[in-house]
Design a protein around this motif. Sequence first.
Motif, PDB file in Angstrom:
ATOM      1  N   VAL A 137       0.865  -1.194   0.000  1.00  0.00           N
ATOM      2  CA  VAL A 137       0.000   0.000   0.000  1.00  0.00           C
ATOM      3  C   VAL A 137       0.891   1.230   0.000  1.00  0.00           C
ATOM      4  O   VAL A 137       1.855   1.315   0.771  1.00  0.00           O
ATOM      5  N   ALA A 138       0.580   2.172  -0.889  1.00  0.00           N
ATOM      6  CA  ALA A 138       1.298   3.445  -0.954  1.00  0.00           C
ATOM      7  C   ALA A 138       0.319   4.573  -0.659  1.00  0.00           C
ATOM      8  O   ALA A 138      -0.788   4.599  -1.203  1.00  0.00           O
ATOM      9  N   ALA A 139       0.730   5.487   0.207  1.00  0.00           N
ATOM     10  CA  ALA A 139      -0.106   6.641   0.556  1.00  0.00           C
ATOM     11  C   ALA A 139       0.773   7.881   0.589  1.00  0.00           C
ATOM     12  O   ALA A 139       1.489   8.118   1.560  1.00  0.00           O
ATOM     13  N   ASN A 140       0.735   8.639  -0.477  1.00  0.00           N
ATOM     14  CA  ASN A 140       1.469   9.904  -0.577  1.00  0.00           C
ATOM     15  C   ASN A 140       0.460  11.019  -0.335  1.00  0.00           C
ATOM     16  O   ASN A 140      -0.140  11.546  -1.269  1.00  0.00           O
ATOM     17  N   PRO A 144      -1.353  15.258   8.256  1.00  0.00           N
ATOM     18  CA  PRO A 144      -2.528  15.154   9.124  1.00  0.00           C
ATOM     19  C   PRO A 144      -3.509  14.088   8.645  1.00  0.00           C
ATOM     20  O   PRO A 144      -4.125  13.392   9.461  1.00  0.00           O
ATOM     21  N   LEU A 145      -3.637  13.941   7.319  1.00  0.00           N
ATOM     22  CA  LEU A 145      -4.537  12.922   6.784  1.00  0.00           C
ATOM     23  C   LEU A 145      -3.979  11.522   7.041  1.00  0.00           C
ATOM     24  O   LEU A 145      -4.722  10.604   7.407  1.00  0.00           O
ATOM     25  N   LEU A 146      -2.681  11.344   6.872  1.00  0.00           N
ATOM     26  CA  LEU A 146      -2.072  10.045   7.164  1.00  0.00           C
ATOM     27  C   LEU A 146      -2.297   9.651   8.624  1.00  0.00           C
ATOM     28  O   LEU A 146      -2.566   8.487   8.930  1.00  0.00           O
ATOM     29  N   GLN A 147      -2.190  10.628   9.501  1.00  0.00           N
ATOM     30  CA  GLN A 147      -2.422  10.345  10.924  1.00  0.00           C
ATOM     31  C   GLN A 147      -3.870   9.939  11.172  1.00  0.00           C
ATOM     32  O   GLN A 147      -4.141   8.964  11.884  1.00  0.00           O
ATOM     33  N   LEU A 163       4.577   5.455   3.283  1.00  0.00           N
ATOM     34  CA  LEU A 163       3.980   6.721   3.693  1.00  0.00           C
ATOM     35  C   LEU A 163       4.871   7.848   3.191  1.00  0.00           C
ATOM     36  O   LEU A 163       6.082   7.828   3.419  1.00  0.00           O
ATOM     37  N   SER A 164       4.279   8.832   2.529  1.00  0.00           N
ATOM     38  CA  SER A 164       5.057   9.975   2.071  1.00  0.00           C
ATOM     39  C   SER A 164       4.184  11.223   2.119  1.00  0.00           C
ATOM     40  O   SER A 164       2.968  11.138   2.265  1.00  0.00           O
ATOM     41  N   ARG A 171       6.634  14.213  11.453  1.00  0.00           N
ATOM     42  CA  ARG A 171       7.233  12.918  11.107  1.00  0.00           C
ATOM     43  C   ARG A 171       7.062  11.891  12.235  1.00  0.00           C
ATOM     44  O   ARG A 171       6.581  10.782  12.005  1.00  0.00           O
ATOM     45  N   GLU A 172       7.430  12.257  13.435  1.00  0.00           N
ATOM     46  CA  GLU A 172       7.392  11.291  14.533  1.00  0.00           C
ATOM     47  C   GLU A 172       5.975  10.864  14.865  1.00  0.00           C
ATOM     48  O   GLU A 172       5.707   9.681  15.075  1.00  0.00           O
ATOM     49  N   VAL A 173       5.047  11.818  14.905  1.00  0.00           N
ATOM     50  CA  VAL A 173       3.685  11.481  15.319  1.00  0.00           C
ATOM     51  C   VAL A 173       3.004  10.599  14.281  1.00  0.00           C
ATOM     52  O   VAL A 173       2.229   9.686  14.630  1.00  0.00           O
ATOM     53  N   VAL A 174       3.270  10.826  12.993  1.00  0.00           N
ATOM     54  CA  VAL A 174       2.658   9.996  11.950  1.00  0.00           C
ATOM     55  C   VAL A 174       3.215   8.578  12.003  1.00  0.00           C
ATOM     56  O   VAL A 174       2.467   7.593  12.008  1.00  0.00           O
ATOM     57  N   ILE A 175       4.522   8.450  12.052  1.00  0.00           N
ATOM     58  CA  ILE A 175       5.125   7.118  12.059  1.00  0.00           C
ATOM     59  C   ILE A 175       4.731   6.357  13.324  1.00  0.00           C
ATOM     60  O   ILE A 175       4.424   5.157  13.274  1.00  0.00           O
TER      61      ILE A 175
END
Length: 209
Positions: A137-140, A144-147, A163-164, A171-175
């Motif tokens: 799965v790729a999500a570029n 905020p949307l990734l989170q 994730l990109s 960076r830290e909160v999303v990962i």
Amino acid sequence: MDIGERLRLVPYWEISHAGPDRINVIVDPGPAFGAGDHPSTVMALELLERAMKELEARKIHCPTMLDAGTGTGVLAIAGKLLGTGFTVGFDIDSPAIYTARRNLALNGLSCPNPSDQPNIELFVGELDCVKPSFHLVAANLAAPLLQRLADTLSPVVDSHLILSGIADEMREVVIEAYVYRGFSVMCQLNRGTWNAALLRNTNGQSNKY
């Protein structure tokens, strides 16, 4: 633009620069989109190439792929050219899907495939339209949307997740949102103020396409 070890991003008006030494991804950005050379897209392509190598090493041939927020279709197209099997891309923006389908044709791909089982499908919609899981799965997308999507995106990832589009400050909160849900970080990239990561699902899924 040469990307990674095998890919070359070619705007359709510079098609004369396409050559047999690399896999050419031909892009017509349309009236409102970029040509795929944004740092977040370039990093996602680099990680896509790496993920395909990882899956091949695990004897997963023609892995299924989902491109969440496909835009002009660059990642889905690159995936197909690198050897993915059934590939799905979606976007909430109908002009983006129109452009992505044009790019499929520019790259010698078709949607839908005239065979009984389509090998690539693009549609206007959101993540809740996708139920089974995919090998890759790729999500570029914006950070905020990734989170926000962590709860709904995680279950559709069978193996690898790219994730990109992640700004430095998130960076830290999303990962961490995905690590909390059972992912391990395999690789992180940075270009200027943009970040991307390749993660692997350590939970294991079995209901993939």
